[in-house]
Scaffold this active site. Structure first.
Site, PDB file in Angstrom:
ATOM      1  N   GLU A 255       0.900  -1.167   0.000  1.00  0.00           N
ATOM      2  CA  GLU A 255       0.000   0.000   0.000  1.00  0.00           C
ATOM      3  C   GLU A 255       0.928   1.204   0.000  1.00  0.00           C
ATOM      4  O   GLU A 255       1.672   1.415   0.942  1.00  0.00           O
ATOM      5  CB  GLU A 255      -0.867   0.018   1.264  1.00  0.00           C
ATOM      6  CG  GLU A 255      -1.781  -1.186   1.434  1.00  0.00           C
ATOM      7  CD  GLU A 255      -2.901  -1.219   0.428  1.00  0.00           C
ATOM      8  OE1 GLU A 255      -3.162  -0.186  -0.212  1.00  0.00           O
ATOM      9  OE2 GLU A 255      -3.496  -2.287   0.261  1.00  0.00           O
ATOM     10  N   CYS A 294      -3.044   8.297   3.647  1.00  0.00           N
ATOM     11  CA  CYS A 294      -2.810   7.760   2.311  1.00  0.00           C
ATOM     12  C   CYS A 294      -4.022   8.006   1.417  1.00  0.00           C
ATOM     13  O   CYS A 294      -3.901   8.062   0.207  1.00  0.00           O
ATOM     14  CB  CYS A 294      -2.518   6.276   2.405  1.00  0.00           C
ATOM     15  SG  CYS A 294      -3.742   5.406   3.381  1.00  0.00           S
TER      16      CYS A 294
END
Ligand code: NAP
Length: 514
Positions: A255, A294
């Site tokens: 990720e 994020c």
């Protein structure tokens, strides 16, 4: 007496000696909060997980492991005030704490509840029986936990949620875990980990904590192990190309960076509810966790006729955002995680300025007095006039309270700009026009891991652009790393092996434990 915390790694069911030299400082004022320990013996940790933790977890059923998650969530809930206090030192406000700490605990609760729908067995069926022959022969996919170790390498921005969102599906799947938190803010991850150990809910060897360097850990992994990494694209590509990872086909999920977009529909006007909802969401995403998410909105896309109106609405709202000591109730935005992170943000804003002008912010903030050593940065809006020919605004992630507003001419250009990020975690659309929404989703879904569509009718119940939910996949293609975490059972897949069994139906019944 010093309040400095001496951090320890937790290996083979023991806390290792503390007392290394590296100091971790408060994001708010630069004072020393904790010291990191000396590095731990990675080989011994792997061995313990494989010999003790794995067998103990695999002896339990999916449902039994779900009950462990519930006990961990209860233990963390009972002591979350301790975590809140430490979390403030990472720069987080009370609202940010809800996201990181309550959000992390909530993820455990959701997985504990989802476990009730899993079999009270050691192997799970995947799909139904397949007719592969006219005779007494059929096919069935099964899923069983890998018998190696799950290595979790986490980013600094969510010390608690980042750990728990990986831990929940992994424990439920039945794999032992070595957690390696980011060094920045490791004192918060260690405190949450300590509470879980002290709960007594975990079997021996199920979890270990590796603070600091991973040493040669990754070089000792094999095909029954699994790595889940969260962090920068640069680190991800360095780690996943290690010879042992490639040679042994070690599962590696990443990720990483993401240039998430939010798009205001062509149907909006400055007076429409969608306009207002869009502005509020953009500002919330810029300032929550000081933009260190994020999933935060990095690219704000508006119809060209609304560019000035949207820009001034955002600037006006940002002007009301109180930046300051995150421990104060009135503070809306705290500090970045540290001075090094602030330097990174400033450097990336400078790169973005080659294509976009700073409308507001763009600089570090010295709040003076006791906060003068803090890592504060002004909420920053940039404006890019020609996003169609721009590169940097679609590629450079300034990991702080930074976003770029840009115009688009029509639906086709909105699709093209949204996809110019080359793969993102999440995109949101604010529109009351079904044709615009379907056009954008059909042109863009393949570039985005999650899409949230909001209008006046759904807004009150909408879960928010930045919130990764345990029920839905978190991860996106391309630049975002290609991973898929959470999403209920989807998040368990990196830790389970699927095998296609071909046999007589009576044998399949026997093997699947039916
Ligand atoms: P980073 O520097 O890449 O570090 C991430 C993790 O990798 C940390 O735990 C770090 O440990 C570890 N690490 C670094 N080098 C390593 C090595 N050689 N071997 C083993 N581990 C190593 O990223 P970051 O600065 O912490 O996080 C910010 C970035 O993460 C941003 O780019 C952001 O987009 C991304 N992020 C993505 C997501 C997502 O879900 N997509 C979520 C959060 C953050 P140390 O701290 O000890 O160096």
């Amino acid at each position: 007496m010093s309040n400095v915390i001496s951090l320890s790694s937790y290996a083979a069911d023991h806390w290792l000696p503390a007392g290394g030299a590296t100091e971790l400082v408060s994001a708010i004022d630069g004072s020393v909060v904790a010291t990191m320990p000396a590095s731990a013996d990675a080989a011994a940790m792997l061995d313990h997980a494989r010999r003790i933790g794995g067998p103990a977890l695999r002896a339990m059923t999916f449902q039994q492991r779900g009950k462990i998650l519930r006990a961990l969530a209860d233990a963390l809930t009972a002591r979350k005030d301790e975590l809140y206090a430490l979390s403030h030192l990472t720069g987080a406000t009370r609202g940010d704490n809800m996201f990181d700490i309550d959000g992390g605990i909530g993820t455990l609760f959701v997985y504990a509840s989802k476990a009730k729908a899993l079999p009270d067995a050691h192997v799970m069926l995947d799909g139904g029986r397949e007719a592969i022959s006219k005779g007494n022969f059929a096919g069935q996919h099964i899923l069983a936990p890998l018998n190696g170790v799950a290595v979790h390498i986490n980013a600094y921005n969510f010390p608690v949620w980042g750990m728990l969102e990986k831990l929940a599906p992994t424990l439920l799947a039945g794999m032992p875990i070595i957690v390696k938190p980011a060094t920045v803010g490791a004192y918060l991850a260690e405190a949450a980990f300590r509470i879980m150990i002290e709960s007594g809910a975990l079997p021996l060897g199920a979890v270990q904590l590796l603070l600091g360097s991973t040493g040669d850990l990754l070089d000792q992994l094999d095909c029954q192990d699994s790595v889940a990494f969260t962090g920068s694209a640069v680190t991800a590509s360095r780690l996943k190309t290690r010879p042992a990872i490639i040679a042994n086909t070690v599962r590696f999920a990443a990720e990483q960076d993401s240039l998430n977009a939010s798009v205001l529909g062509t149907d909006a006007t400055p007076d429409s509810p969608e306009f207002d909802l869009f502005i509020k969401e953009a500002v919330r995403e810029m300032t929550q966790k000081a933009g260190q998410k994020c999933t935060a909105i990095r690219r704000i896309m508006v119809p060209e006729t609304l560019l000035d109106a949207a820009q001034s609405a955002i600037v006006s709202r940002l002007g009301k955002t109180t930046v300051g000591d995150p421990r104060q109730e009135a503070t809306r935005m705290g500090a970045l995680a540290g001075l090094a992170q602030r330097e990174d943000v400033a450097a990336n804003v400078a790169l973005l300025m080659a294509e976009a002008a700073v409308v507001t912010g763009g600089e570090a903030l010295d709040l003076g007095g006791a906060l003068s050593g803090g890592a504060f940065f002004a909420p920053t809006l940039l404006r890019c006039e020609n996003p169609g020919s721009a590169q940097a605004v679609h590629a450079i992630e300034a990991f702080g309270p930074v976003s770029t507003i840009m115009p688009y001419a029509d639906l086709a250009e909105a699709v093209s700009l949204a996809n110019a990020g080359k793969g993102s975690l999440v995109m949101s659309v604010f529109s009351h026009d079904p044709a615009f929404v379907t056009g954008l989703v059909s042109g863009s879904s393949i570039f985005h891991g999650r899409m949230m569509i909001v209008d006046r009718d759904s807004a009150a119940d909408a879960t928010g652009h930045g919130a990764a939910l345990p029920h839905l996949q978190h991860g996106g293609p391309g630049r975002a790393g290609g991973g898929a975490e959470l999403g209920g059972f989807i998040g368990m897949m990196p830790y389970l092996q699927r095998t296609a069994l071909q046999a007589a139906p009576v044998t399949l019944d026997l093997l699947a434990g039916i």
